[in-house]
Scaffold this motif. Structure first.
Motif, short mmCIF file in Angstrom:
data_model
loop_
_atom_site.label_atom_id
_atom_site.label_comp_id
_atom_site.label_asym_id
_atom_site.label_seq_id
_atom_site.Cartn_x
_atom_site.Cartn_y
_atom_site.Cartn_z
N ASP A 78 11.40 -68.30 -69.75
CA ASP A 78 12.10 -67.59 -68.59
C ASP A 78 11.13 -67.53 -67.15
N ALA A 79 11.56 -67.80 -66.08
CA ALA A 79 10.81 -67.56 -64.88
C ALA A 79 11.45 -66.27 -64.08
N ARG A 80 10.66 -65.65 -63.48
CA ARG A 80 11.15 -64.50 -62.56
C ARG A 80 11.02 -64.69 -61.39
N THR A 138 16.18 -59.01 -58.79
CA THR A 138 15.34 -59.71 -59.52
C THR A 138 16.47 -60.90 -60.15
N SER A 139 15.72 -61.93 -60.10
CA SER A 139 16.71 -63.14 -60.94
C SER A 139 15.89 -63.92 -61.81
N TYR A 140 16.62 -64.52 -62.75
CA TYR A 140 15.60 -65.08 -63.92
C TYR A 140 16.25 -66.57 -64.07
N ALA A 141 15.36 -67.58 -64.24
CA ALA A 141 15.67 -69.01 -64.45
C ALA A 141 15.31 -69.65 -65.67
N ARG A 142 16.12 -70.26 -66.47
CA ARG A 142 15.59 -71.02 -67.74
C ARG A 142 14.65 -72.16 -67.16
N CYS A 151 17.79 -74.96 -63.65
CA CYS A 151 16.90 -75.10 -64.57
C CYS A 151 15.79 -75.66 -64.33
N GLY A 152 14.37 -75.09 -64.75
CA GLY A 152 13.25 -75.42 -64.26
C GLY A 152 12.95 -76.68 -65.44
#
Length: 382
Positions: free
Chosen positions: A126-128, A137-141, A41-42
């Motif tokens: 959401d970051a790609r 491709t992954s996604y991060a909150r 999580c960013g």
């Protein structure tokens, strides 16, 4: 237990050293195969966001279920701990049109820094994430906090503060951690209701807290989790918070291969200081437990940042044994205007929070009802 505890860091370092040596020998071959991004999580401000992740070989984990046998949970835990990290891999990230790039280190970790020319909007995003030349491709909150738009922040430990882990007993802790999953692990009674109250949205003005500080609320109060658990358990802890309806927030966990060298106290104090420095206008509530060094760490933070700690809640997990040190620290904190509450349960902490003006009587009632339901004990009559 006291005889075994000093051996734990030694064993962890030995295991990590063997794992690193084995990984270095195989990394060139691994990096040519299928890779996976573990995205954590960013967190950040409207102008600067930090997002950490890890490049690993793909792994297969069975989805957690309440009825999972302990052997299956143990298998999943082992798979998490034996992740195969890949260094030297370039990772590209995009957040609301802002680009960033980083290269994974020898433990597979990378950190993307997003610098915004036009401020990011506060809230969840959401970051790609991609690896150039790869299709996946992954996604991060990502949680972006504007310290001008919330009343205060909450910084909390996880083990034996939110989630029952028995950290005061090495044997019970290992059994609990190694054989449980995100659905079978238990939160402390009332912790979900308490944290939801502390992190709630509120557009009104509650006036001043008990220490005289203005607590005008214009948005969700952010929650940050600082724990000594390894990054390998991030997905388990995140799923636990989701399943138990406990407010989500950035987690700061440990790289057992490197952070162990700094020690628990140094590591945790350093992370909390980073959060305080990132949000200079924000006051904080600090929540931990009496099992390890949380009281001492939080007391030092309160001294280091005078006037910015609204309250310290320490969950008593020692059943009254060894509480003299907490009571001594409580006296020291009182002299600088900070209440340190040694709380038997979430209701005791919530009662103090209501007296400080941090939560409402209705939210206190909700915490009381949650604790009553879990413990089958009447706390209040409403």
């Amino acid at each position: 237990m006291s005889l075994l505890r000093p051996l734990v860091p030694v064993i962890e370092r030995a295991v990590m050293g063997i794992d690193r040596a084995f990984s270095r020998a195989l990394q060139p071959r691994r990096s040519r195969g299928l890779l996976s991004l573990l995205c954590y999580c960013g967190w950040g401000t409207p102008t600067r966001v930090e997002l950490t992740g890890r490049v690993v070989l793909p792994r297969t984990l069975q989805p957690a279920a309440n009825a999972d046998p302990r052997w299956r949970n143990f298998t999943n835990i082992v798979r998490r701990l034996l992740s195969r990290e890949i260094g030297g891999v370039t990772v590209h990230g995009a957040l609301n049109g802002v680009q960033a790039e980083a290269t994974s280190d020898s433990d597979g970790f990378f950190t993307l820094l997003f610098q915004a020319e036009q401020p990011f909007e506060a809230g969840w995003h959401d970051a790609r994430l991609t690896i150039p030349g790869r299709e996946r491709t992954s996604y991060a909150r990502v949680q972006i906090v504007d310290d001008r738009g919330c009343a205060y922040g909450l910084i909390s430990d996880l083990d034996d503060t939110v989630i029952q882990s028995d950290v005061t007993s090495i044997g019970r802790m290992l059994f609990t951690v190694l054989t449980g999953n995100a659905r079978t692990r238990s939160p402390f009674p009332g912790v979900g209701s308490l944290y939801r109250a502390l992190a709630r949205h509120n557009q009104g003005d509650t006036g001043s807290a008990g220490n005289g500080k203005n607590t005008k609320r214009r948005g969700r109060n952010p929650v940050f989790y600082v724990s000594s658990s390894p990054w390998n358990f991030f997905d388990l802890l995140w799923q636990f918070l989701e399943y138990r309806r406990i407010p989500l927030g950035p987690m700061f966990l440990r790289n057992w291969g490197a952070d162990l060298m700094s020690g628990h106290t140094t590591y945790k104090h350093g992370v909390i200081e980073r959060i305080f420095n990132a949000y200079p206008r924000l006051h904080f509530v600090l929540v931990g437990d009496s099992g390890e060094r949380d009281p001492e760490i939080y007391a030092e933070v309160a001294r280091r940042f005078p006037g910015r700690v609204l309250g310290i809640y320490i969950r008593d997990v020692n059943e009254g044994q060894g509480d003299e040190r907490v009571l001594r620290l409580r006296g020291e904190m009182a002299r600088i205007g900070v209440d340190m509450v040694l709380a038997r349960d979430s209701f005791a902490a919530a009662a103090h929070a209501m007296a400080m003006g941090l939560i409402t009587p209705g939210e206190l009632r909700s915490v009381a009802q949650s604790v009553e339901k879990s413990l089958h004990l009447p706390l209040l009559s409403f």
